[in-house]
Structure formats: structure tokens, C-alpha cells
Design a protein around this motif. Structure first.
Motif, PDB file in Angstrom:
ATOM      1  N   GLY A  35       0.823  -1.337   0.092  1.00  0.00           N
ATOM      2  CA  GLY A  35       0.049  -0.061   0.043  1.00  0.00           C
ATOM      3  C   GLY A  35       0.837   1.331  -0.080  1.00  0.00           C
ATOM      4  N   GLN A  36       1.940   1.220   0.357  1.00  0.00           N
ATOM      5  CA  GLN A  36       3.065   2.189   0.293  1.00  0.00           C
ATOM      6  C   GLN A  36       3.325   2.864  -1.283  1.00  0.00           C
ATOM      7  N   VAL A  37       3.344   4.033  -1.144  1.00  0.00           N
ATOM      8  CA  VAL A  37       3.574   4.789  -2.568  1.00  0.00           C
ATOM      9  C   VAL A  37       5.141   5.163  -2.463  1.00  0.00           C
ATOM     10  N   ILE A  38       5.627   4.668  -3.825  1.00  0.00           N
ATOM     11  CA  ILE A  38       7.087   5.256  -3.731  1.00  0.00           C
ATOM     12  C   ILE A  38       7.156   5.717  -5.097  1.00  0.00           C
ATOM     13  N   THR A  39       8.159   6.672  -5.521  1.00  0.00           N
ATOM     14  CA  THR A  39       8.445   7.128  -6.966  1.00  0.00           C
ATOM     15  C   THR A  39       9.643   6.853  -7.506  1.00  0.00           C
ATOM     16  N   MET A  40       9.876   6.360  -8.909  1.00  0.00           N
ATOM     17  CA  MET A  40      10.863   6.196  -9.566  1.00  0.00           C
ATOM     18  C   MET A  40      11.463   7.486 -10.352  1.00  0.00           C
ATOM     19  N   HIS A  41      12.753   7.352 -10.158  1.00  0.00           N
ATOM     20  CA  HIS A  41      13.682   8.537 -10.956  1.00  0.00           C
ATOM     21  C   HIS A  41      14.661   8.261 -11.687  1.00  0.00           C
ATOM     22  N   GLU A  42      14.910   8.758 -12.970  1.00  0.00           N
ATOM     23  CA  GLU A  42      15.950   8.457 -14.003  1.00  0.00           C
ATOM     24  C   GLU A  42      16.880   9.729 -13.633  1.00  0.00           C
ATOM     25  N   ASP A  43      16.234  10.726 -13.175  1.00  0.00           N
ATOM     26  CA  ASP A  43      17.191  12.024 -12.755  1.00  0.00           C
ATOM     27  C   ASP A  43      16.371  12.615 -11.674  1.00  0.00           C
ATOM     28  N   ARG A  44      16.434  13.944 -11.210  1.00  0.00           N
ATOM     29  CA  ARG A  44      15.774  14.336  -9.876  1.00  0.00           C
ATOM     30  C   ARG A  44      14.250  14.211 -10.183  1.00  0.00           C
ATOM     31  N   SER A  45      13.617  14.300 -11.617  1.00  0.00           N
ATOM     32  CA  SER A  45      12.238  14.348 -11.713  1.00  0.00           C
ATOM     33  C   SER A  45      11.780  13.117 -11.562  1.00  0.00           C
ATOM     34  N   ILE A  46      10.398  13.024 -11.438  1.00  0.00           N
ATOM     35  CA  ILE A  46       9.760  11.657 -11.269  1.00  0.00           C
ATOM     36  C   ILE A  46       9.462  11.062 -12.739  1.00  0.00           C
ATOM     37  N   ALA A  47       9.879   9.746 -12.686  1.00  0.00           N
ATOM     38  CA  ALA A  47       9.611   9.087 -13.827  1.00  0.00           C
ATOM     39  C   ALA A  47       8.237   8.064 -13.832  1.00  0.00           C
ATOM     40  N   GLY A  48       8.026   7.830 -12.702  1.00  0.00           N
ATOM     41  CA  GLY A  48       6.940   6.849 -12.639  1.00  0.00           C
ATOM     42  C   GLY A  48       6.381   6.743 -11.021  1.00  0.00           C
ATOM     43  N   THR A  49       5.318   6.174 -10.751  1.00  0.00           N
ATOM     44  CA  THR A  49       4.910   6.277  -9.274  1.00  0.00           C
ATOM     45  C   THR A  49       4.381   4.709  -9.414  1.00  0.00           C
ATOM     46  N   ALA A  50       4.971   4.028  -8.017  1.00  0.00           N
ATOM     47  CA  ALA A  50       4.580   2.682  -7.854  1.00  0.00           C
ATOM     48  C   ALA A  50       3.883   2.511  -6.324  1.00  0.00           C
TER      49      ALA A  50
END
Length: 209
Positions: free
Chosen positions: A168-183
Motif C-alpha cells: 500500500g505504500q507509494v514510492i516514486t521512480m527517478h532517472e534524474d531528479r524528476s519523477i519518472a513513475g509512481t509505484a
């Protein structure tokens, strides 16, 4: 050790009583080995390994066999399962941002190639987000494109940093400092132990791609 001997060694580690949804058992694997159908035997062993948690040596032996057979994706998967046997399983539902909103403009290979950073809630001493690296395996499909969504598996570079995560926890994916995706975290399973072997613990099966 050559590939037939490796497959035979892995087969000896599979309990006779377990079966896939199609009622495939280790006896079927032996039949394919007798017919020198090594690719099929390897595939069935991978499926049986998804039914019941098996020793680290099972996955390492399969990985070596797959490498000798030049089955790149199978070898990568077996190495991935070796990692999960040692360190545990983290599965999540990942949605990538659209190409117009993120750095990534093309799809990527889902077989554990990408090593993005993740914001999992850790902080630096100054209070800034401390991003953590984890390799990414995409379930069900070979590639994931911008805007795409899939269940994924994560292999952290530093597993202890991820121990606080739960479903249930939400984490974010980054390929630089910006957000690339949400999981959204789906499952977290501890590493396999001898006690788990006795109890028949299963640390998460994959959806084949």
C-alpha cells in the motif's frame, strides 16, 4: 558441468509432490531430459520454482545452465531469483509518466536491465530526499513504454534501506531528479530461511513474460 548434468542437478532439488497449474511435476521434467529437450526442461523447472520456495543452489544451477544454452532472458530471471532468495522479494504496481511529462522517451527492457533511483521515504541528514537504487524487472511484458503500467519486481542495491516498506505504500521512480513513475507496493517478503523451507514458504511467484 555440462548443461544436462546441471539440469539434472536442479531437478533433484524439486520435491516430487509439487505441481504447476497444468499438473506438471518433476517427473515430467525427467521425461524431457531423457529426450534431450533441455529448453523445455529448463522452462518447466522455472515454473516449478515459482510454486514452492527452493534453495539458492537451484536457481544458481539453472542460471548456469541457461547461460550455457544462451537463453539470455531465462538466465537473467534465474539470477534474479537467486538474488530474491538471498534478499527477499519486493513487488509493486508501477505506472510510468507519459513521454511528454518525463525524461524517458522510449520503452526499456524489462529483464532487470534498468537501475533507476527510488524515493522510498529515506532522508539525508539535512532532510532532503535520499534516493535509493534498485534494479527493475517488469512482469508479464518484455518492455515497458512511457505511460505504461505493469506489476514489477525490485532488487535494491542496499536491501536494509528498504525494510520499512509494506503493501500500500507509494514510492516514486527517478532517472534524474524528476519523477519518472509512481509505484504502489504490492508485496514484501523476507529472505528465505531454513524455517521457511520447513513451512513451505513461497516468496512470490512471477507472471511469465
Amino acid at each position: 558441468m555440462d548443461r544436462p548434468k546441471l539440469l539434472e542437478a536442479a531437478t533433484l532439488l524439486v520435491p516430487e509432490q509439487i505441481a504447476t497449474e497444468n499438473d506438471i511435476t518433476v517427473r515430467d521434467v525427467w521425461e524431457y531430459l531423457r529426450e534431450d529437450e533441455w529448453d523445455t526442461a529448463l522452462t518447466l523447472l522455472e515454473e516449478l520454482g515459482d510454486i514452492k520456495s527452493l534453495p539458492l543452489s537451484f536457481w544458481e544451477t539453472l542460471a548456469t545452465a541457461a547461460e550455457q544454452m544462451r537463453l539470455r532472458r531465462s538466465a537473467a530471471w534465474c539470477r534474479w531469483r537467486s538474488y530474491e532468495t538471498r534478499n527477499g522479494v519486493i513487488r509493486a504496481d508501477l505506472t510510468l509518466r507519459q513521454a511528454s511529462e518525463a525524461r524517458r522517451q522510449t520503452s526499456f527492457d524489462g529483464a532487470g536491465v534498468l537501475r533507476p533511483m527510488w524515493n522510498i521515504g529515506n532522508r539525508t541528514p539535512s532532510g532532503e530526499p535520499n534516493l535509493n537504487i534498485a534494479r527493475l524487472w517488469v512482469e508479464s511484458i518484455p518492455f515497458l513504454a512511457p505511460g505504461g503500467r505493469s506489476s514489477v519486481r525490485l532488487a535494491p542495491l542496499d536491501p536494509p534501506q528498504w525494510q520499512h516498506l509494506g503493501p500500500g505504500q507509494v514510492i516514486t521512480m527517478h532517472e534524474d531528479r524528476s519523477i519518472a513513475g509512481t509505484a504502489v507496493i504490492l508485496d514484501v517478503h523476507r529472505p528465505r530461511t531454513p524455517c521457511d523451507d520447513a513451512a513451505g514458504h513461497v516468496p512470490g511467484a512471477r507472471e511469465r513474460s
